[in-house]
Scaffold this motif. Structure first.
Motif, PDB file in Angstrom:
ATOM      1  N   ILE A 274       3.765  22.995  74.211  1.00  0.00           N
ATOM      2  CA  ILE A 274       3.098  23.414  75.449  1.00  0.00           C
ATOM      3  C   ILE A 274       4.070  23.343  76.624  1.00  0.00           C
ATOM      4  CG2 ILE A 274       1.302  22.827  77.121  1.00  0.00           C
ATOM      5  CD1 ILE A 274      -0.446  21.997  74.800  1.00  0.00           C
ATOM      6  N   ARG A 275       4.859  22.283  76.672  1.00  0.00           N
ATOM      7  CA  ARG A 275       5.840  22.169  77.756  1.00  0.00           C
ATOM      8  C   ARG A 275       6.848  23.313  77.700  1.00  0.00           C
ATOM      9  NH1 ARG A 275       9.921  17.088  78.364  1.00  0.00           N
ATOM     10  NH2 ARG A 275      11.121  18.345  76.888  1.00  0.00           N
ATOM     11  N   SER A 276       7.283  23.673  76.500  1.00  0.00           N
ATOM     12  CA  SER A 276       8.247  24.764  76.333  1.00  0.00           C
ATOM     13  C   SER A 276       7.639  26.104  76.718  1.00  0.00           C
ATOM     14  CB  SER A 276       8.735  24.805  74.881  1.00  0.00           C
ATOM     15  OG  SER A 276       9.426  23.627  74.540  1.00  0.00           O
ATOM     16  N   TRP A 277       6.391  26.321  76.335  1.00  0.00           N
ATOM     17  CA  TRP A 277       5.681  27.562  76.678  1.00  0.00           C
ATOM     18  C   TRP A 277       5.587  27.690  78.199  1.00  0.00           C
ATOM     19  CZ3 TRP A 277      -0.110  27.418  77.491  1.00  0.00           C
ATOM     20  CH2 TRP A 277      -0.648  28.697  77.687  1.00  0.00           C
TER      21      TRP A 277
ATOM     22  N   ARG B 274      17.343  27.458  73.712  1.00  0.00           N
ATOM     23  CA  ARG B 274      18.091  26.687  72.711  1.00  0.00           C
ATOM     24  C   ARG B 274      17.893  25.182  72.925  1.00  0.00           C
ATOM     25  NH1 ARG B 274      20.967  29.617  69.362  1.00  0.00           N
ATOM     26  NH2 ARG B 274      21.434  31.785  69.929  1.00  0.00           N
ATOM     27  N   ALA B 275      17.814  24.759  74.173  1.00  0.00           N
ATOM     28  CA  ALA B 275      17.540  23.346  74.458  1.00  0.00           C
ATOM     29  C   ALA B 275      16.143  22.971  73.961  1.00  0.00           C
ATOM     30  CB  ALA B 275      17.670  23.078  75.959  1.00  0.00           C
ATOM     31  N   GLN B 276      15.179  23.870  74.162  1.00  0.00           N
ATOM     32  CA  GLN B 276      13.822  23.627  73.666  1.00  0.00           C
ATOM     33  C   GLN B 276      13.812  23.517  72.145  1.00  0.00           C
ATOM     34  OE1 GLN B 276      11.684  27.015  75.152  1.00  0.00           O
ATOM     35  NE2 GLN B 276      11.359  26.140  77.186  1.00  0.00           N
ATOM     36  N   ALA B 277      14.500  24.433  71.486  1.00  0.00           N
ATOM     37  CA  ALA B 277      14.530  24.439  70.026  1.00  0.00           C
ATOM     38  C   ALA B 277      15.146  23.148  69.488  1.00  0.00           C
ATOM     39  CB  ALA B 277      15.339  25.654  69.525  1.00  0.00           C
ATOM     40  N   ARG B 278      16.185  22.663  70.146  1.00  0.00           N
ATOM     41  CA  ARG B 278      16.804  21.411  69.713  1.00  0.00           C
ATOM     42  C   ARG B 278      15.829  20.253  69.907  1.00  0.00           C
ATOM     43  NH1 ARG B 278      22.870  19.772  71.339  1.00  0.00           N
ATOM     44  NH2 ARG B 278      23.164  21.523  69.916  1.00  0.00           N
ATOM     45  N   ALA B 279      15.147  20.233  71.045  1.00  0.00           N
ATOM     46  CA  ALA B 279      14.180  19.158  71.299  1.00  0.00           C
ATOM     47  C   ALA B 279      13.072  19.164  70.256  1.00  0.00           C
ATOM     48  CB  ALA B 279      13.596  19.302  72.700  1.00  0.00           C
ATOM     49  N   LEU B 280      12.717  20.341  69.759  1.00  0.00           N
ATOM     50  CA  LEU B 280      11.645  20.485  68.761  1.00  0.00           C
ATOM     51  C   LEU B 280      12.160  20.268  67.331  1.00  0.00           C
ATOM     52  CD1 LEU B 280       9.856  23.551  70.330  1.00  0.00           C
ATOM     53  CD2 LEU B 280       8.689  21.421  69.698  1.00  0.00           C
TER      54      LEU B 280
END
Length: 265
Positions: A222-225, A256-262
């Motif tokens: 949700i934060r990434s969205w 890419r930062a979001q994907a790494r966090a996930l």
């Protein structure tokens, strides 16, 4: 929400406003179905005056019919606005799905970072190509307009696509990275929100995965969205002017930062 003054100034970089737009709508082929002509005229009015000032009278003038004739197709301004919103959500959702599908066709893999980045960049392409419609969806709400239930399914398409990528990664065995922030759900209201979202996952077709999705997965997705839509909105509305002017590469780094966090592969 974006500031309306900044929006008007920023959108001037995307749209040439004036007689040219009006002429283009008037010249729509006469054989085009009237409903489509009305919607095309309404989209042009959005670029000229914004959603808050959209009027049936102005749209009728663009189409070249009486206001009474317009009411045969849309009973009021809100119904017309709803149709524009649903169409925009569907179009954006299709663009995001197509971006993910393109990655799938290229390498048979869309559950990881490549699919996530493709989805976000597809949303940006759509938004920068159709800024007035993007801000209709995610900009300042129209005072007095209450979106009906029928908009919800269409409005969910982008987040459903993102959730699908996260769920696929978890099912493939990719977990959240060690040291991921542990979400505090001691607040009863927040815990209820997460429970509601988990139930929504079942409704959206993720019934098998929903019980295994961590609260942190929900929180980060949700934060990434929100960050994705906010970054695009900031670019369109001109809030990054004199700071982040390279919109696409900046957004790619965000994704890419979001994907790494996930913990996406």
């Amino acid at each position: 929400m974006v500031n309306s003054v900044h929006v008007v100034k920023a959108l001037s970089a995307y749209t040439q406003v004036g007689a040219g737009l009006r002429t283009e709508v008037v010249m729509v082929a006469s054989e085009t179905p009237m409903r489509e002509r009305i919607l095309a005229a309404a989209r042009t009015e959005l670029t000229l005056v914004g959603p808050a000032a959209l009027s049936m009278r102005a749209v009728a003038r663009e189409v070249g019919v009486t206001v009474g004739a317009l009411y045969r197709y849309f009973k009021n301004r809100d119904e017309l606005l709803t149709e524009l919103i649903v169409e925009a959500y569907e179009s954006l959702g299709e663009a995001v799905d197509a971006g993910i599908a393109q990655v799938w066709e290229a390498n048979g893999e869309a559950r990881g970072t490549s699919g996530w980045v493709a989805a976000g960049l597809a949303a940006r392409r759509w938004g920068t190509a159709r800024p007035h419609e993007f801000l209709l969806l995610y900009g300042t709400p129209v005072i007095g307009y209450d979106a009906p239930q029928r908009t919800i399914g269409s409005a969910s398409r982008v987040i459903v696509a993102l959730v699908g990528i996260v769920v696929a990664a978890r099912e493939a065995g990719f977990a959240l990275p060690a040291g991921t922030y542990a979400v505090d759900t001691s607040d009863a209201a927040l815990a209820e929100d997460f429970a509601r979202i988990r139930a929504w996952l079942v409704e959206m077709g993720f019934a098998a995965a929903a019980p295994r999705v961590a609260v942190e997965d929900i929180f980060l997705t949700i934060r990434s969205w929100t960050e994705l839509l906010g970054t695009i909105s900031f670019e369109i509305a001109g809030h990054y002017r004199n700071s982040v002017e390279s919109g696409r590469p900046y957004l790619e780094q965000v994704l890419r930062a979001q994907a790494r966090a996930l913990g996406l592969p």
